[in-house]
Design a protein around this motif. Structure first.
Motif, PDB file in Angstrom:
ATOM      1  N   MET A 327       0.709  -1.284   0.052  1.00 14.43           N
ATOM      2  CA  MET A 327      -0.037   0.117   0.148  1.00 14.43           C
ATOM      3  C   MET A 327       1.007   1.083  -0.026  1.00 14.43           C
ATOM      4  O   MET A 327       1.912   1.279   0.387  1.00 14.43           O
ATOM      5  CB  MET A 327      -0.979   0.087   1.052  1.00 14.43           C
ATOM      6  N   GLU A 328       0.243   2.273  -0.535  1.00 19.04           N
ATOM      7  CA  GLU A 328       1.081   3.624  -0.442  1.00 19.04           C
ATOM      8  C   GLU A 328       0.831   4.451   0.658  1.00 19.04           C
ATOM      9  O   GLU A 328      -0.580   4.520   1.102  1.00 19.04           O
ATOM     10  CB  GLU A 328       0.793   4.347  -1.707  1.00 19.04           C
ATOM     11  N   GLU A 329       1.868   4.991   1.162  1.00 22.35           N
ATOM     12  CA  GLU A 329       1.731   5.819   2.395  1.00 22.35           C
ATOM     13  C   GLU A 329       2.078   7.087   1.880  1.00 22.35           C
ATOM     14  O   GLU A 329       3.257   7.334   1.480  1.00 22.35           O
ATOM     15  CB  GLU A 329       2.392   5.367   3.519  1.00 22.35           C
ATOM     16  N   ARG A 564      -3.604   7.163   6.153  1.00 21.20           N
ATOM     17  CA  ARG A 564      -3.771   7.931   7.115  1.00 21.20           C
ATOM     18  C   ARG A 564      -5.247   8.489   7.592  1.00 21.20           C
ATOM     19  O   ARG A 564      -6.061   8.270   6.602  1.00 21.20           O
ATOM     20  CB  ARG A 564      -3.251   9.422   6.568  1.00 21.20           C
ATOM     21  N   VAL A 565      -5.398   8.421   8.685  1.00 23.44           N
ATOM     22  CA  VAL A 565      -6.947   8.628   9.368  1.00 23.44           C
ATOM     23  C   VAL A 565      -7.040  10.085   9.656  1.00 23.44           C
ATOM     24  O   VAL A 565      -6.464  10.868  10.299  1.00 23.44           O
ATOM     25  CB  VAL A 565      -7.113   7.886  10.400  1.00 23.44           C
ATOM     26  N   PHE A 577      -3.934  10.905  11.635  1.00 16.61           N
ATOM     27  CA  PHE A 577      -3.129   9.781  12.431  1.00 16.61           C
ATOM     28  C   PHE A 577      -2.459   8.850  11.352  1.00 16.61           C
ATOM     29  O   PHE A 577      -3.246   8.765  10.343  1.00 16.61           O
ATOM     30  CB  PHE A 577      -4.077   8.937  13.363  1.00 16.61           C
ATOM     31  N   ASN A 578      -1.467   8.135  11.776  1.00 19.37           N
ATOM     32  CA  ASN A 578      -0.929   7.286  11.030  1.00 19.37           C
ATOM     33  C   ASN A 578      -1.691   5.907  11.262  1.00 19.37           C
ATOM     34  O   ASN A 578      -1.866   5.418  12.331  1.00 19.37           O
ATOM     35  CB  ASN A 578       0.589   6.798  11.535  1.00 19.37           C
ATOM     36  N   LEU A 579      -2.374   5.314  10.173  1.00 19.93           N
ATOM     37  CA  LEU A 579      -3.303   4.347  10.367  1.00 19.93           C
ATOM     38  C   LEU A 579      -2.753   3.023  11.051  1.00 19.93           C
ATOM     39  O   LEU A 579      -3.231   2.403  11.936  1.00 19.93           O
ATOM     40  CB  LEU A 579      -3.911   4.020   9.111  1.00 19.93           C
ATOM     41  N   LEU A 580      -1.291   2.800  10.755  1.00 22.61           N
ATOM     42  CA  LEU A 580      -0.805   1.662  10.920  1.00 22.61           C
ATOM     43  C   LEU A 580      -0.043   1.757  12.442  1.00 22.61           C
ATOM     44  O   LEU A 580      -0.193   0.665  13.343  1.00 22.61           O
ATOM     45  CB  LEU A 580       0.218   1.351  10.167  1.00 22.61           C
TER      46      LEU A 580
END
Length: 683
Positions: A327-329, A564-565, A577-580
């Protein structure tokens, strides 16, 4: 005896023929100009007639006649108008002259005030036959207020000269409670603020003097709760009312400051990281559960360094068979931005939707659906009329020139965005419709009747097989080509299969209502009234919560882009937020005052925010994504990395690190948004 009999016969005689003919003429003339008069003139005339009844008996009789307008069935009937009817309505009667109309109203009011009760009743009922549904509803509400006023007058006549202000306040509260609890239908009507229309010139129910201090008669906790809803400027004014009010306002201000301090400390203790690099991007290997049909497939393994820490989602997947998905971050919305105001109007009932195009759809308790242009930054035509109750949800689909709106009146309407004509009407819910979502030709709606329905936009019919339900009212729905998600006020999230109409998964982690949902192919995000955003897997077999993102207050809206949330909270702040990992990368405060964020819509480098005070357009700078960059900036304002308790040499080192982080917080947040950023060429 003969004299007595003559008096009885005289009292039983009907009205004089002259009075009867005068009444008939008055009724005929009134109905003639009433048909052609404007809505404001009709409302003013009829409310004036009701106020001049001066009889509790007449008002109660009118209330019995208009009792049907208080029920939800009446509201539902008002909404069942054929599509396109509202666009072709034209007034065939000429509007009377304003001066003649005013004189006629004054003369009729004076005649009505001096008429006997029987004439008043017949004349009033004759006028009601020429009123439309909306006006009847207004008159029904006004009648209840006038009845309460007359009852209050009767109660005042029964007592002597008792001037105890505290007794009057209690009496007013009891009278108001008796009025509002008269029937279940009336309580149902109170749910919609748009239907509780009372003319501004009507007096209060209790008619208590403005000098009576009702706040002093209330318990301290309740009084502080009421005054706590005011802003700082209003609280400063309340401070000078009396010593009691001064004590209450000082307590409220002190509590607000303590609450704000605790919230700020909570954010600091959550481990807000260093300043995020706004150009950071990377292709990440993300673990997801292995589905049953994929067990036999060869899946890509994750190659990690031995010293790399296991955190985030991976801690939940330790005993689960997983596969790796690339997935792209990106650190989206972490750069500079401009704030542009689309609409500056206080409205806590406002709902909006933005699909990434040019238009923003807007609805509220005024029952009108409007459009805001993100290029012209103003409201543009057409206005879409037709709902009989408050608009509770809207959707805009510019590819189809469609605007979809759902209302308190139990109907869903599809409008032509160019002409403002209602082209399709969906009806079938038995409770207020609270949320809608669209994918392809499938429209999903949730309602307070605890049901989720799927509609076909081509046929206009409800899909019989796909009727899903909860035990509590539905608060939010989301859909794509294969799944339907629904969240209820009981905290449950249900995942349904679109093709087979079967329930795939049920999760319950929120301690309160689920306010918002978002999902993609692998992950589900839910925000609740408990101030938490939770991440879940779309896999039906895996029901554990993957990650929790804490907020100081309830979360009303969320979205997600590039791992990203993006969340909107009641405290008036947007958080990234960082999702991970769950790290909070950025906090954006949209205004100086604490204005709750009701909804946000993130697309590309734009966020459209709907707060209770205004609608904002956040334009972020275009980024050149660097796939070799560090996720954080290395600058002089960078906060020190959190010290692991096991590596700390002493408690003194911990205190110094925490003090350094706190001192840099305000400076770091100011550097987040640069006022010197130039608008993009499209704006």
């Amino acid at each position: 005896m003969q004299d007595k009999r003559k008096r009885e016969m005289r009292s039983c005689k009907p009205e004089k023929s002259s009075d009867s003919s005068h009444y008939t003429t008055k009724l005929y003339n009134s109905t003639q100009w009433l048909i052609g008069a404007a809505e404001n003139a009709k409302r003013r005339f009829l409310t004036g007639i009701l106020e001049r009844c001066q009889s509790l008996e007449i008002l109660e009789h009118v209330q019995n006649v208009l009792q049907v307008t208080m029920g939800k069935d009446f509201t539902y009937t008002r909404s069942r108008v054929k599509a396109g009817d509202t666009a072709n309505v034209s007034n065939t009667h000429s509007t009377p002259d304003d001066k003649l109309l005013g004189n006629e109203m004054l003369n009729t009011w004076e005649w009505f005030k001096n008429s006997p009760k029987l004439t008043k009743t017949n004349y009033l009922l004759g006028l009601l036959a020429f009123c439309d549904a909306e006006l009847l509803h207004v008159l029904g509400n006004l009648t209840r207020v006038l009845i309460a006023r007359e009852q209050r007058k009767l109660n005042l006549l029964r007592i002597n000269t008792d001037k105890d202000s505290s007794w009057n306040v209690v009496e007013d509260v009891m009278l108001l409670g008796q009025t509002l609890k008269s029937s279940d239908a009336e309580w149902d009507a109170l749910e919609d603020p748009a239907l509780m229309v009372v003319p501004s010139f009507s007096q209060s129910i209790s008619e208590s003097s403005q000098h009576r201090d009702f706040i002093r008669a209330l318990p301290v906790g309740l009084a502080k709760r009421i005054l706590g809803m005011l802003d700082n400027a209003s609280l400063e004014i309340c401070r000078h009312v009396s010593q009691h009010w001064q004590y209450l306002t000082e307590e409220i201000v002190a509590e607000h400051s303590v609450k704000e301090m605790v919230e700020n400390q909570a954010l600091i203790l959550q481990g807000i990281p260093s300043v995020a690099n706004s150009s950071y991007a990377r292709i990440r290997e993300v673990l997801v559960p292995l589905r049953k049909e994929e067990m036999y497939m060869h899946t890509k393994k994750s190659f990690r360094k031995k010293n790399e820490a296991i955190r985030g989602f991976e801690t939940v997947y330790t005993m689960i068979k997983t596969k790796v998905v690339e997935m792209e971050e990106r650190n989206v919305f972490c750069g500079v931005y401009n704030i542009l105001i689309l609409l500056d109007r206080e409205d806590p009932s406002r709902v909006i939707h933005y699909g990434g195009g040019r238009m923003v759809a807007l609805g509220s308790k005024d029952r009108i659906v409007r459009l805001l242009d993100t290029v012209l930054f103003k409201e543009v035509p057409p206005l879409m009329y037709g709902h009989a109750g408050s608009v509770r949800a809207v959707l805009v689909c510019e590819e189809r020139d469609l605007v979809i709106s759902a209302s308190y009146d139990l109907s869903i309407r599809c409008w032509n965005m160019k002409t403002g004509v209602c082209v399709m009407l969906f009806s079938g819910h038995t409770g207020t419709i609270t949320c809608v979502d669209l994918h392809g030709n499938h429209l999903v709606s949730g309602s307070k009747d605890c049901k989720v329905k799927v509609w076909n936009l081509q046929t206009g019919q409800c899909c019989d097989k796909m009727r899903f339900c909860h035990r509590k009212p539905i608060a939010c729905v989301k859909t794509d080509s294969s799944l339907v998600l629904s969240g209820c006020e009981g905290g449950r999230i249900k995942v349904w299969d679109m093709k087979t109409a079967t329930l795939l998964k049920v999760t319950q982690g929120h301690q309160g209502s689920v306010k918002c949902l978002f999902f993609d192919q692998f992950h589900i995000l839910s925000g609740g009234s408990d101030g938490e955003v939770m991440a879940w897997s779309t896999d039906g077999e895996f029901k554990k919560c993957l990650m929790t993102y804490q907020h100081p207050r309830e979360v009303l809206t969320l979205s997600s882009l590039f791992l990203r949330v993006i969340t909107g909270c009641v405290d008036g702040k947007i958080r990234i937020f960082n999702l991970l990992s769950g790290d909070c990368l950025r906090i954006i405060k949209i205004g100086t005052e604490e204005s709750p964020i009701l909804s946000l819509h993130a697309h590309d480098n734009v966020i459209v925010v709907n707060s209770s005070s205004r609608v904002l357009f956040l334009q972020f700078a275009q980024q050149q994504w660097d796939y070799s960059a560090s996720p954080v900036y290395i600058t002089e304002h960078t906060l020190p990395s959190p010290i692991h308790p096991g590596l700390a040499s002493s408690s003194k080192t911990k205190k110094n690190g925490r003090r350094s982080r706190t001192s840099c917080l305000s400076q770091r947040m100011r550097s987040m948004s640069a006022p010197s950023m130039q608008p993009s060429p499209g704006l």
